[in-house]
Design a protein around this motif. Structure first.
Motif, PDB file in Angstrom:
ATOM      1  N   ILE A   5       0.832  -1.212   0.000  1.00 45.80           N
ATOM      2  CA  ILE A   5       0.000   0.000   0.000  1.00 45.80           C
ATOM      3  C   ILE A   5       0.860   1.254   0.000  1.00 45.80           C
ATOM      4  O   ILE A   5       0.585   2.207  -0.743  1.00 45.80           O
ATOM      5  CB  ILE A   5      -0.958  -0.018   1.203  1.00 45.80           C
ATOM      6  CG1 ILE A   5      -1.975  -1.139   1.037  1.00 45.80           C
ATOM      7  CG2 ILE A   5      -1.679   1.321   1.358  1.00 45.80           C
ATOM      8  CD1 ILE A   5      -2.818  -1.402   2.248  1.00 45.80           C
ATOM      9  N   THR A   6       1.926   1.259   0.777  1.00 43.04           N
ATOM     10  CA  THR A   6       2.791   2.442   0.804  1.00 43.04           C
ATOM     11  C   THR A   6       3.514   2.631  -0.531  1.00 43.04           C
ATOM     12  O   THR A   6       3.659   3.766  -0.993  1.00 43.04           O
ATOM     13  CB  THR A   6       3.817   2.345   1.943  1.00 43.04           C
ATOM     14  OG1 THR A   6       4.554   1.137   1.831  1.00 43.04           O
ATOM     15  CG2 THR A   6       3.138   2.415   3.292  1.00 43.04           C
ATOM     16  N   PHE A  11       3.991   5.546  -5.619  1.00 44.38           N
ATOM     17  CA  PHE A  11       3.972   5.534  -7.085  1.00 44.38           C
ATOM     18  C   PHE A  11       2.961   6.534  -7.623  1.00 44.38           C
ATOM     19  O   PHE A  11       3.258   7.313  -8.526  1.00 44.38           O
ATOM     20  CB  PHE A  11       3.652   4.132  -7.594  1.00 44.38           C
ATOM     21  CG  PHE A  11       3.362   4.083  -9.066  1.00 44.38           C
ATOM     22  CD1 PHE A  11       4.396   4.109  -9.987  1.00 44.38           C
ATOM     23  CD2 PHE A  11       2.056   4.009  -9.531  1.00 44.38           C
ATOM     24  CE1 PHE A  11       4.141   4.064 -11.344  1.00 44.38           C
ATOM     25  CE2 PHE A  11       1.784   3.964 -10.884  1.00 44.38           C
ATOM     26  CZ  PHE A  11       2.825   3.989 -11.790  1.00 44.38           C
ATOM     27  N   MET A  12       1.751   6.501  -7.063  1.00 48.76           N
ATOM     28  CA  MET A  12       0.702   7.401  -7.553  1.00 48.76           C
ATOM     29  C   MET A  12       1.038   8.864  -7.276  1.00 48.76           C
ATOM     30  O   MET A  12       0.744   9.742  -8.080  1.00 48.76           O
ATOM     31  CB  MET A  12      -0.649   7.039  -6.917  1.00 48.76           C
ATOM     32  CG  MET A  12      -1.202   5.744  -7.427  1.00 48.76           C
ATOM     33  SD  MET A  12      -2.917   5.394  -6.973  1.00 48.76           S
ATOM     34  CE  MET A  12      -2.927   5.611  -5.232  1.00 48.76           C
ATOM     35  N   VAL A  25      -9.833   1.795  -5.181  1.00 47.49           N
ATOM     36  CA  VAL A  25     -10.849   1.674  -4.136  1.00 47.49           C
ATOM     37  C   VAL A  25     -12.034   0.853  -4.638  1.00 47.49           C
ATOM     38  O   VAL A  25     -12.555  -0.009  -3.916  1.00 47.49           O
ATOM     39  CB  VAL A  25     -11.295   3.070  -3.655  1.00 47.49           C
ATOM     40  CG1 VAL A  25     -12.516   2.984  -2.761  1.00 47.49           C
ATOM     41  CG2 VAL A  25     -10.160   3.773  -2.945  1.00 47.49           C
ATOM     42  N   LEU A  26     -12.456   1.093  -5.860  1.00 47.29           N
ATOM     43  CA  LEU A  26     -13.577   0.347  -6.432  1.00 47.29           C
ATOM     44  C   LEU A  26     -13.251  -1.142  -6.533  1.00 47.29           C
ATOM     45  O   LEU A  26     -14.089  -1.994  -6.214  1.00 47.29           O
ATOM     46  CB  LEU A  26     -13.933   0.902  -7.807  1.00 47.29           C
ATOM     47  CG  LEU A  26     -15.124   0.263  -8.495  1.00 47.29           C
ATOM     48  CD1 LEU A  26     -16.402   0.568  -7.744  1.00 47.29           C
ATOM     49  CD2 LEU A  26     -15.214   0.760  -9.921  1.00 47.29           C
TER      50      LEU A  26
END
Length: 50
Positions: A5-6, A11-12, A25-26
């Motif tokens: 997750i980190t 990256f994002m 999230v979806l």
């Protein structure tokens, strides 16, 4: 899992791909619904959604 997750968040943030956040999230919500529907009482209600 926390490391994944980190790294995904980093990256994002670095690549300016914040539009991926709603998609991630979806996908997590759909996966959670499928896991819950596998063997529970709410399965008939989840199958109506799909």
């Amino acid at each position: 899992m926390y490391l994944f997750i980190t790294e995904l968040w980093a990256f994002m943030r670095v690549r300016k791909k914040m539009w991926l956040a709603p998609l991630v999230v979806l996908m997590v919500v759909i996966a959670a619904l499928l896991v819950l529907a596998e063997g529970s009482v709410i399965s008939p209600f989840v199958y109506v959604l799909f």
